[in-house]
Design an enzyme around this catalytic site. Sequence first.
Site, PDB file in Angstrom:
ATOM      1  N   LEU A  54       0.816  -1.218   0.000  1.00  0.00           N
ATOM      2  CA  LEU A  54       0.000   0.000   0.000  1.00  0.00           C
ATOM      3  C   LEU A  54       0.852   1.271   0.000  1.00  0.00           C
ATOM      4  CD1 LEU A  54      -2.906  -1.097   2.393  1.00  0.00           C
ATOM      5  CD2 LEU A  54      -2.774  -1.277  -0.093  1.00  0.00           C
ATOM      6  N   ILE A  79       7.243  -6.452  -1.045  1.00  0.00           N
ATOM      7  CA  ILE A  79       7.860  -7.557  -1.796  1.00  0.00           C
ATOM      8  C   ILE A  79       9.374  -7.618  -1.579  1.00  0.00           C
ATOM      9  CG2 ILE A  79       6.085  -7.844  -3.576  1.00  0.00           C
ATOM     10  CD1 ILE A  79       8.061  -6.213  -5.438  1.00  0.00           C
ATOM     11  N   THR A 153       6.388  -3.921 -19.244  1.00  0.00           N
ATOM     12  CA  THR A 153       5.883  -2.806 -20.052  1.00  0.00           C
ATOM     13  C   THR A 153       6.591  -2.735 -21.413  1.00  0.00           C
ATOM     14  OG1 THR A 153       6.082  -0.391 -20.170  1.00  0.00           O
ATOM     15  CG2 THR A 153       7.495  -1.456 -18.611  1.00  0.00           C
ATOM     16  N   ASP A 154       5.932  -2.102 -22.362  1.00  0.00           N
ATOM     17  CA  ASP A 154       6.586  -1.887 -23.669  1.00  0.00           C
ATOM     18  C   ASP A 154       7.712  -0.856 -23.571  1.00  0.00           C
ATOM     19  OD1 ASP A 154       4.986   0.376 -23.286  1.00  0.00           O
ATOM     20  OD2 ASP A 154       3.993   0.280 -25.238  1.00  0.00           O
ATOM     21  N   GLU A 155       7.738  -0.105 -22.439  1.00  0.00           N
ATOM     22  CA  GLU A 155       8.739   0.973 -22.325  1.00  0.00           C
ATOM     23  C   GLU A 155      10.165   0.431 -22.264  1.00  0.00           C
ATOM     24  OE1 GLU A 155       7.609   4.211 -19.765  1.00  0.00           O
ATOM     25  OE2 GLU A 155       5.497   3.734 -19.958  1.00  0.00           O
ATOM     26  N   TYR A 179      12.499   4.476 -14.651  1.00  0.00           N
ATOM     27  CA  TYR A 179      11.413   3.482 -14.544  1.00  0.00           C
ATOM     28  C   TYR A 179      11.630   2.337 -15.533  1.00  0.00           C
ATOM     29  CZ  TYR A 179       6.909   1.310 -15.710  1.00  0.00           C
ATOM     30  OH  TYR A 179       5.920   0.398 -16.000  1.00  0.00           O
ATOM     31  N   LYS A 183      12.469  -1.684 -14.968  1.00  0.00           N
ATOM     32  CA  LYS A 183      11.623  -2.780 -15.475  1.00  0.00           C
ATOM     33  C   LYS A 183      12.438  -3.683 -16.407  1.00  0.00           C
ATOM     34  CE  LYS A 183       7.745  -3.434 -14.866  1.00  0.00           C
ATOM     35  NZ  LYS A 183       6.982  -4.129 -13.779  1.00  0.00           N
ATOM     36  N   LEU A 219      -1.731  10.120 -17.489  1.00  0.00           N
ATOM     37  CA  LEU A 219      -2.352  11.090 -18.384  1.00  0.00           C
ATOM     38  C   LEU A 219      -3.892  11.067 -18.355  1.00  0.00           C
ATOM     39  CD1 LEU A 219      -1.910  13.271 -20.605  1.00  0.00           C
ATOM     40  CD2 LEU A 219      -2.192  11.426 -22.267  1.00  0.00           C
TER      41      LEU A 219
HETATM   42  P1  NAD Z   1       0.247   1.087  -9.812  1.00  0.00           P
HETATM   43  O1  NAD Z   1       1.324   2.071  -9.489  1.00  0.00           O
HETATM   44  O2  NAD Z   1      -1.157   1.574  -9.985  1.00  0.00           O
HETATM   45  O3  NAD Z   1       0.187  -0.030  -8.669  1.00  0.00           O
HETATM   46  C1  NAD Z   1       1.333  -0.619  -8.114  1.00  0.00           C
HETATM   47  C2  NAD Z   1       0.906  -1.406  -6.882  1.00  0.00           C
HETATM   48  O4  NAD Z   1       2.079  -2.041  -6.344  1.00  0.00           O
HETATM   49  C3  NAD Z   1       0.316  -0.536  -5.750  1.00  0.00           C
HETATM   50  O5  NAD Z   1      -0.810  -1.162  -5.202  1.00  0.00           O
HETATM   51  C4  NAD Z   1       1.445  -0.448  -4.746  1.00  0.00           C
HETATM   52  O6  NAD Z   1       0.988  -0.289  -3.410  1.00  0.00           O
HETATM   53  C5  NAD Z   1       2.128  -1.806  -4.952  1.00  0.00           C
HETATM   54  N1  NAD Z   1       3.535  -1.783  -4.541  1.00  0.00           N
HETATM   55  C6  NAD Z   1       4.476  -0.871  -4.912  1.00  0.00           C
HETATM   56  N2  NAD Z   1       5.649  -1.166  -4.320  1.00  0.00           N
HETATM   57  C7  NAD Z   1       5.438  -2.293  -3.588  1.00  0.00           C
HETATM   58  C8  NAD Z   1       6.273  -3.089  -2.764  1.00  0.00           C
HETATM   59  N3  NAD Z   1       7.559  -2.765  -2.563  1.00  0.00           N
HETATM   60  N4  NAD Z   1       5.729  -4.171  -2.151  1.00  0.00           N
HETATM   61  C9  NAD Z   1       4.414  -4.480  -2.325  1.00  0.00           C
HETATM   62  N5  NAD Z   1       3.587  -3.758  -3.093  1.00  0.00           N
HETATM   63  C10 NAD Z   1       4.089  -2.677  -3.722  1.00  0.00           C
HETATM   64  O7  NAD Z   1       0.759   0.321 -11.080  1.00  0.00           O
HETATM   65  P2  NAD Z   1      -0.064  -0.257 -12.327  1.00  0.00           P
HETATM   66  O8  NAD Z   1      -0.264   0.822 -13.305  1.00  0.00           O
HETATM   67  O9  NAD Z   1      -1.208  -1.023 -11.821  1.00  0.00           O
HETATM   68  O10 NAD Z   1       1.031  -1.243 -12.938  1.00  0.00           O
HETATM   69  C11 NAD Z   1       1.135  -2.589 -12.485  1.00  0.00           C
HETATM   70  C12 NAD Z   1       2.257  -3.283 -13.227  1.00  0.00           C
HETATM   71  O11 NAD Z   1       2.000  -3.244 -14.622  1.00  0.00           O
HETATM   72  C13 NAD Z   1       3.623  -2.641 -13.027  1.00  0.00           C
HETATM   73  O12 NAD Z   1       4.566  -3.673 -12.897  1.00  0.00           O
HETATM   74  C14 NAD Z   1       3.839  -1.837 -14.288  1.00  0.00           C
HETATM   75  O13 NAD Z   1       5.209  -1.736 -14.592  1.00  0.00           O
HETATM   76  C15 NAD Z   1       3.104  -2.686 -15.310  1.00  0.00           C
HETATM   77  N6  NAD Z   1       2.552  -1.971 -16.464  1.00  0.00           N
HETATM   78  C16 NAD Z   1       1.768  -0.872 -16.287  1.00  0.00           C
HETATM   79  C17 NAD Z   1       1.211  -0.245 -17.406  1.00  0.00           C
HETATM   80  C18 NAD Z   1       0.290   0.955 -17.259  1.00  0.00           C
HETATM   81  O14 NAD Z   1      -0.101   1.544 -18.271  1.00  0.00           O
HETATM   82  N7  NAD Z   1      -0.102   1.336 -16.073  1.00  0.00           N
HETATM   83  C19 NAD Z   1       1.483  -0.736 -18.691  1.00  0.00           C
HETATM   84  C20 NAD Z   1       2.295  -1.877 -18.825  1.00  0.00           C
HETATM   85  C21 NAD Z   1       2.812  -2.483 -17.706  1.00  0.00           C
HETATM   86  P1  TYD Z   2       1.797   8.572 -18.592  1.00  0.00           P
HETATM   87  O1  TYD Z   2       0.331   8.381 -18.374  1.00  0.00           O
HETATM   88  O2  TYD Z   2       2.614   9.119 -17.474  1.00  0.00           O
HETATM   89  O3  TYD Z   2       2.363   7.165 -19.103  1.00  0.00           O
HETATM   90  P2  TYD Z   2       3.839   6.792 -19.704  1.00  0.00           P
HETATM   91  O4  TYD Z   2       4.758   7.899 -19.453  1.00  0.00           O
HETATM   92  O5  TYD Z   2       4.182   5.589 -18.919  1.00  0.00           O
HETATM   93  O6  TYD Z   2       3.606   6.513 -21.146  1.00  0.00           O
HETATM   94  O7  TYD Z   2       1.996   9.531 -19.834  1.00  0.00           O
HETATM   95  C1  TYD Z   2       1.437   9.226 -21.092  1.00  0.00           C
HETATM   96  C2  TYD Z   2       1.896  10.301 -22.064  1.00  0.00           C
HETATM   97  O8  TYD Z   2       1.302  11.556 -21.694  1.00  0.00           O
HETATM   98  C3  TYD Z   2       3.382  10.538 -22.042  1.00  0.00           C
HETATM   99  O9  TYD Z   2       3.834  10.825 -23.366  1.00  0.00           O
HETATM  100  C4  TYD Z   2       3.561  11.773 -21.168  1.00  0.00           C
HETATM  101  C5  TYD Z   2       2.293  12.544 -21.434  1.00  0.00           C
HETATM  102  N1  TYD Z   2       1.787  13.377 -20.298  1.00  0.00           N
HETATM  103  C6  TYD Z   2       1.456  14.725 -20.513  1.00  0.00           C
HETATM  104  O10 TYD Z   2       1.571  15.250 -21.635  1.00  0.00           O
HETATM  105  N2  TYD Z   2       0.970  15.434 -19.454  1.00  0.00           N
HETATM  106  C7  TYD Z   2       0.828  14.915 -18.210  1.00  0.00           C
HETATM  107  O11 TYD Z   2       0.413  15.638 -17.255  1.00  0.00           O
HETATM  108  C8  TYD Z   2       1.155  13.507 -18.011  1.00  0.00           C
HETATM  109  C9  TYD Z   2       1.009  12.871 -16.662  1.00  0.00           C
HETATM  110  C10 TYD Z   2       1.625  12.783 -19.090  1.00  0.00           C
END
Ligand code: NAD
Ligand code: TYD
Length: 380
Positions: A54, A79, A153-155, A179, A183, A219
Amino acid sequence: MEGESYAQNRAKEMREMMKTYLVTGGAGFIGSNYIHYMFRKYGDSIRIINVDCLTYAGNLENLKGIEENPNYTFVKANICDSDSIRRIFAENEIDRVVHFAAESHVDRSIVNPEVFVQTNVLGTLVMLNAAKESWEQKDGTYKPDKRFLHVSTDEVYGSLPDGDGYFYETTPLDPHSPYSASKASSDMLVKSYVDTYKFPANITNCSNNYGPYQFPEKLIPLIINNALQGKKLPVYGDGKNVRDWLYVDDHAKAIDMVQEKGRLGERYNIGGHNEKQNIEIIHIILDTLKEMLPDADPRKRKISEDLITYVEDRKGHDRRYAIAPDKIKAEIGWEPETMFKDGIKKTIAWFFENEDWMKNVTSGDYQKYYDEMYHDRITE
Ligand code: NAD
Ligand code: TYD
């Protein structure tokens, strides 16, 4: 009685057949959507243990309605805390690990990279070691039907030029932000366990997700929240950076399919050929908000293109992400089901219905974060 013992035996058999999932980060955005998806799909034929420490991004409100389920257990643990994680494996016969827990926001990683290495790299190592220790047999093989899925992630693939090329599973890792570097490191650790120890794992690399419960530092929820309050809409750089957006339920489905049908040791890209420039996303959100809000709603008057504010670019901002999902489609039969125009409506409808959720997550620390992240970029 004979009947009773049959029923008891059957119940015991069912319990033994029931798969137990260990989900990390299940209180975050994608993890909580995944848990909702899995209980909707499998009902009481699975058990889920959610381990989450959390952080600011973890929110138990995301799991409302799930907590009463007797097949669901929440464990508050980090973790990186090897003893706690090993204890969960010792006390439960875990069949599936789905590893979401991570620090996930690029902007935060630029300001404070350390915690990204701690959680994303070292935390993943703890998870791998605990699962390996629990699943490995004396002869070096693993107990049958055990699987670890690392959600990535694709990043990790870096950045593509405008309008040219896609990320494939064979694309070399070339991360640019702290980040994505963390990953990529965790992906490599998982791969090294597959190669060295024949550890039963998969890696999935997904594009940007959107949907319910997404924290408004990203975003789409940030723009929805700001627009509804008539606050400026910060666009980094020229607004033409491209992301490949996927509705979160489609991601949850893909993860489940990879775990059940994927070839062990393989990496699968997940994405839906839904590339859009950030500025396009913002216009779609504004148009959809205007379309969905009734005229009498006072928020409607605040929504305007004039709120769009170009601000200083993100450092090292990746230009374009675009996933080639050919492998997951061909091998596993997964395809995205939600068109962006429908997914964004569902997402906005969810935010309308859950105003309190947004109020709660944006009270307190969020305001501090927002002020620190945007104060040099925006003057309200
Ligand atoms: P998020 O930031 O919304 O959630 C992360 C969760 O992990 C939270 O509940 C946080 O409390 C928990 N957490 C963080 N550090 C922790 C630790 N040390 N021990 C236990 N719990 C911990 O993230 P999300 O957007 O749901 O992403 C989840 C996964 O998917 C990540 O691994 C991210 O890299 C990957 N991912 C996200 C996206 C995206 O668009 N959001 C896309 C591709 C992959
Ligand atoms: P984000 O949602 O942070 O995802 P990621 O960086 O992992 O792709 O951002 C998505 C895109 O939007 C990214 O190109 C950065 C841009 N962005 C803005 O232009 N303004 C904002 O306030 C945020 C948070 C992101």
